[in-house]
Design a protein around this motif. Structure first.
Motif, PDB file in Angstrom:
ATOM      1  N   GLU A   8       0.830  -1.212   0.000  1.00 45.76           N
ATOM      2  CA  GLU A   8       0.000   0.000   0.000  1.00 45.76           C
ATOM      3  C   GLU A   8       0.862   1.259   0.000  1.00 45.76           C
ATOM      4  O   GLU A   8       0.364   2.350  -0.253  1.00 45.76           O
ATOM      5  N   LYS A   9       2.166   1.101   0.274  1.00 46.00           N
ATOM      6  CA  LYS A   9       3.070   2.239   0.351  1.00 46.00           C
ATOM      7  C   LYS A   9       3.592   2.682  -1.023  1.00 46.00           C
ATOM      8  O   LYS A   9       4.399   3.592  -1.112  1.00 46.00           O
ATOM      9  N   PRO A  11       2.072   3.131  -5.321  1.00 44.70           N
ATOM     10  CA  PRO A  11       0.806   3.225  -6.051  1.00 44.70           C
ATOM     11  C   PRO A  11       0.343   1.878  -6.592  1.00 44.70           C
ATOM     12  O   PRO A  11       1.167   1.030  -6.955  1.00 44.70           O
ATOM     13  N   ASN A  36       1.815   9.626  -5.978  1.00 43.27           N
ATOM     14  CA  ASN A  36       1.773   9.557  -4.520  1.00 43.27           C
ATOM     15  C   ASN A  36       0.740   8.494  -4.149  1.00 43.27           C
ATOM     16  O   ASN A  36      -0.426   8.615  -4.521  1.00 43.27           O
ATOM     17  N   PRO A  37       1.139   7.429  -3.434  1.00 42.07           N
ATOM     18  CA  PRO A  37       0.193   6.357  -3.128  1.00 42.07           C
ATOM     19  C   PRO A  37      -0.961   6.781  -2.217  1.00 42.07           C
ATOM     20  O   PRO A  37      -2.011   6.147  -2.220  1.00 42.07           O
ATOM     21  N   GLN A  38      -0.793   7.860  -1.446  1.00 46.36           N
ATOM     22  CA  GLN A  38      -1.875   8.322  -0.568  1.00 46.36           C
ATOM     23  C   GLN A  38      -2.973   9.038  -1.359  1.00 46.36           C
ATOM     24  O   GLN A  38      -4.149   8.923  -1.029  1.00 46.36           O
ATOM     25  N   THR A  39      -2.585   9.787  -2.379  1.00 51.88           N
ATOM     26  CA  THR A  39      -3.572  10.555  -3.143  1.00 51.88           C
ATOM     27  C   THR A  39      -3.917   9.908  -4.484  1.00 51.88           C
ATOM     28  O   THR A  39      -4.902  10.274  -5.108  1.00 51.88           O
ATOM     29  N   ASN A  40      -3.081   8.961  -4.922  1.00 53.49           N
ATOM     30  CA  ASN A  40      -3.216   8.308  -6.223  1.00 53.49           C
ATOM     31  C   ASN A  40      -3.114   9.313  -7.378  1.00 53.49           C
ATOM     32  O   ASN A  40      -3.685   9.119  -8.439  1.00 53.49           O
ATOM     33  N   GLN A  53       9.643  10.922  -5.971  1.00 52.75           N
ATOM     34  CA  GLN A  53       8.473  10.072  -5.749  1.00 52.75           C
ATOM     35  C   GLN A  53       8.643   8.715  -6.424  1.00 52.75           C
ATOM     36  O   GLN A  53       8.310   7.684  -5.839  1.00 52.75           O
ATOM     37  N   ASN A  57       8.735   5.196  -4.388  1.00 54.29           N
ATOM     38  CA  ASN A  57       7.856   4.075  -4.728  1.00 54.29           C
ATOM     39  C   ASN A  57       8.662   2.789  -4.886  1.00 54.29           C
ATOM     40  O   ASN A  57       8.265   1.729  -4.391  1.00 54.29           O
TER      41      ASN A  57
END
Length: 125
Positions: A8-9, A11, A36-40, A53, A57
């Motif tokens: 999950e950390k 994308p 950014n995996p938090q905002t996709n 970034q 990743n």
């Protein structure tokens, strides 16, 4: 046999592929765009931030399997603008320290989500 790697950390894949595949003594990491995996979402349209970034990743995917950037043996960098090569080199180098995996860098006309950079990697396990 092979194992699909997911964290999950980093994308989620943008299509029908895995973040990485671990097979034998190797892990093949799919091209990482600067999402950014938090905002996709793609980070700001700045080559330094996008390089960071993409490297973060890759680092997250490696860490999922107990590995680090020191395990990288080959990377391929896809750049939208080869004029940014030296800027990317500087930022990329900060992540690797003295470690120097083999590498190719190519200029491409377009990347997913109009990213400025994508980096794929191969690591030993």
């Amino acid at each position: 046999m092979y194992k699909a790697v997911f964290t999950e950390k980093a994308p989620k894949a943008l299509g029908p592929y895995s973040q990485a595949i671990r097979v034998g003594d190797f892990m093949f990491i799919s091209g990482q765009t600067p999402i950014n995996p938090q905002t996709n979402e793609i980070v700001e349209s700045d080559i330094v931030l996008q390089t960071r970034q993409a490297m973060e990743n890759i680092k997250a995917i490696l860490e999922q399997e107990g590995l680090s950037l020191d395990h990288l043996v080959k990377t391929t960098i896809f750049l939208k603008d080869m004029n940014q090569f030296s800027i990317v080199n500087e930022e990329y180098g900060k992540y690797l320290g003295d470690h120097r995996p083999a590498r190719s860098t190519v200029e491409v006309s377009r990347l997913p989500k109009d990213a400025l950079i994508e980096i794929e990697a191969i690591a030993t396990v």
